[in-house]
Design a protein around this motif. Sequence first.
Motif, PDB file in Angstrom:
ATOM      1  N   PHE A  75      10.283  -9.239  40.389  1.00  0.00           N
ATOM      2  CA  PHE A  75      11.043  -9.482  39.187  1.00  0.00           C
ATOM      3  C   PHE A  75      10.406 -10.782  38.518  1.00  0.00           C
ATOM      4  O   PHE A  75       9.590 -11.580  39.111  1.00  0.00           O
ATOM      5  N   MET A  76      10.997 -10.908  37.225  1.00  0.00           N
ATOM      6  CA  MET A  76      10.414 -12.252  36.652  1.00  0.00           C
ATOM      7  C   MET A  76      11.697 -12.764  35.914  1.00  0.00           C
ATOM      8  O   MET A  76      12.777 -11.970  36.045  1.00  0.00           O
ATOM      9  N   TRP A  77      11.672 -13.711  34.992  1.00  0.00           N
ATOM     10  CA  TRP A  77      12.797 -14.279  34.547  1.00  0.00           C
ATOM     11  C   TRP A  77      12.484 -14.837  33.042  1.00  0.00           C
ATOM     12  O   TRP A  77      11.172 -15.155  32.765  1.00  0.00           O
ATOM     13  N   LYS A  78      13.419 -15.288  31.969  1.00  0.00           N
ATOM     14  CA  LYS A  78      13.199 -15.712  30.750  1.00  0.00           C
ATOM     15  C   LYS A  78      13.784 -17.033  30.764  1.00  0.00           C
ATOM     16  O   LYS A  78      13.498 -17.997  29.982  1.00  0.00           O
ATOM     17  N   ASN A  79      14.689 -17.499  31.640  1.00  0.00           N
ATOM     18  CA  ASN A  79      14.962 -18.906  31.726  1.00  0.00           C
ATOM     19  C   ASN A  79      15.210 -19.458  33.223  1.00  0.00           C
ATOM     20  O   ASN A  79      15.880 -18.846  33.983  1.00  0.00           O
ATOM     21  N   ASN A  80      14.526 -20.795  33.124  1.00  0.00           N
ATOM     22  CA  ASN A  80      14.142 -21.152  34.671  1.00  0.00           C
ATOM     23  C   ASN A  80      15.626 -21.561  35.168  1.00  0.00           C
ATOM     24  O   ASN A  80      15.780 -21.703  36.543  1.00  0.00           O
ATOM     25  N   ARG A  81      16.569 -22.095  34.462  1.00  0.00           N
ATOM     26  CA  ARG A  81      17.702 -22.522  35.259  1.00  0.00           C
ATOM     27  C   ARG A  81      18.721 -21.276  35.583  1.00  0.00           C
ATOM     28  O   ARG A  81      19.369 -21.688  36.480  1.00  0.00           O
ATOM     29  N   GLN A 106      15.972 -24.962  47.349  1.00  0.00           N
ATOM     30  CA  GLN A 106      16.213 -24.194  46.085  1.00  0.00           C
ATOM     31  C   GLN A 106      15.570 -25.142  45.314  1.00  0.00           C
ATOM     32  O   GLN A 106      16.002 -26.115  45.181  1.00  0.00           O
ATOM     33  N   ARG A 107      14.702 -24.629  44.300  1.00  0.00           N
ATOM     34  CA  ARG A 107      13.921 -25.573  43.430  1.00  0.00           C
ATOM     35  C   ARG A 107      14.411 -25.283  42.110  1.00  0.00           C
ATOM     36  O   ARG A 107      14.762 -24.108  41.747  1.00  0.00           O
ATOM     37  N   ALA A 108      14.186 -26.333  41.174  1.00  0.00           N
ATOM     38  CA  ALA A 108      14.655 -26.129  39.654  1.00  0.00           C
ATOM     39  C   ALA A 108      13.525 -26.301  38.985  1.00  0.00           C
ATOM     40  O   ALA A 108      12.731 -27.250  39.145  1.00  0.00           O
ATOM     41  N   TYR A 109      13.113 -25.368  38.021  1.00  0.00           N
ATOM     42  CA  TYR A 109      11.938 -25.351  37.065  1.00  0.00           C
ATOM     43  C   TYR A 109      12.539 -25.671  35.550  1.00  0.00           C
ATOM     44  O   TYR A 109      13.851 -25.400  35.476  1.00  0.00           O
ATOM     45  N   ARG A 110      11.712 -26.109  34.868  1.00  0.00           N
ATOM     46  CA  ARG A 110      11.938 -26.353  33.461  1.00  0.00           C
ATOM     47  C   ARG A 110      11.298 -25.529  32.549  1.00  0.00           C
ATOM     48  O   ARG A 110      10.110 -25.139  32.676  1.00  0.00           O
TER      49      ARG A 110
END
Length: 395
Positions: free
Chosen positions: A280-286, A171-175
Amino acid sequence: MLIDFFYTLRAAKLPVSVKEYLMLLEALQAGVVGPRSEDGWSLDDFYFLARTTLVKDEKHFDKFDRAFAAYFKGVEMVADFKKELPEEWLRKLLDKELTDEQKAALQKMDWDELMETLKKRLEEQKGRHEGGNKWIGTGGTSPFGHGGYNPQGVRIGGPGKNRSAVKVWEQRAYRDYDDTQELGTRNIKVALRRLRKFARQGSHLELDLPDTIRSTAANAGWLDIKMVPERHNNVKVLLLMDVGGTMDDHIQRVEELFSAVKSEFKHLEFYYFHNCVYDFMWKNNRRRFAEKFDTWDIIRKYNKDYKLIFVGDATMSPYEILQPGGSVEYHNEEPGAEWLQRLTHAFPQHAWINPEPQGVWEYRQSIDIIRRLIGDRMYPLTLKGLEESMRLLSK
């Protein structure tokens, strides 16, 4: 001393107000933190209190951390020699240093063989391993694990080292990219202005100088001011940005580009993806797994008059583009190539901006594949590349 701390935060471009600063002082006076000992509150306690009271948006956390560290440097010792060295530091000393000949002798597995072998290892392995060439472990030359070397494998836990993994199980976290980043140069914004289509709209008015001159002349010199609705750039942009992994090397330049795009285009929609676009894509990396945006819904939501701009280094395993299940983060039912073709078909006016130096493109198989998929519409993240891509999109 906190007056200087306040000005340090303001100098770091943090939106900290006097009201928030006074709230911090009131919290300290009320004893919200500490005192835990005769020395008063600890720096850690003060850090969390200051961040809570002064920072209202999590996207500014990184800026706050850098400013806090810069101001309080030397207040507490960086190293405590009474503490034991972390076990991970000692393990790094055991990492194998392979010669070029030894690295060349290691063979790559194809996708199916790699996945089948991993399945067997998971069934057979009973304990932890380190420094080997077969089991899931750390160090060594096994294609499974982390901290070692293999030309192509599955990274399980731990940080990336050689960037040769075709799949990553963690599980990786991006900023999120910072859209308030100050530009190092105005030239990026100037290059983006090649993509302009002005239209008069809205209630804001501006002086219509030619019509004012004509009307005044026709009125025997009596000043007759004419106003018209202000012109705005009517171009619509759909921005899709790669984040995390190898893109960490390009954060500063992509943030500069992101800032410029947000200031130049009124009609802007943006989403994030990792390495390649999938379902799928996303708008908030958290919250990228909690707040997903279906790619089909994005395609249906925006009209063909949107200009589609990808921003990414296109550097990944070819399996991530061509293979179902090739994503390094989850099992994708359809290959990324299918989604790239759907997007470029839905938005005929599209371009890919690549922050990797153009001189290395011919040595990256994945870059060549994506260039072909998008009709060779890939441009470097340089002033010349931006001008050429904007000129293409303005046609």
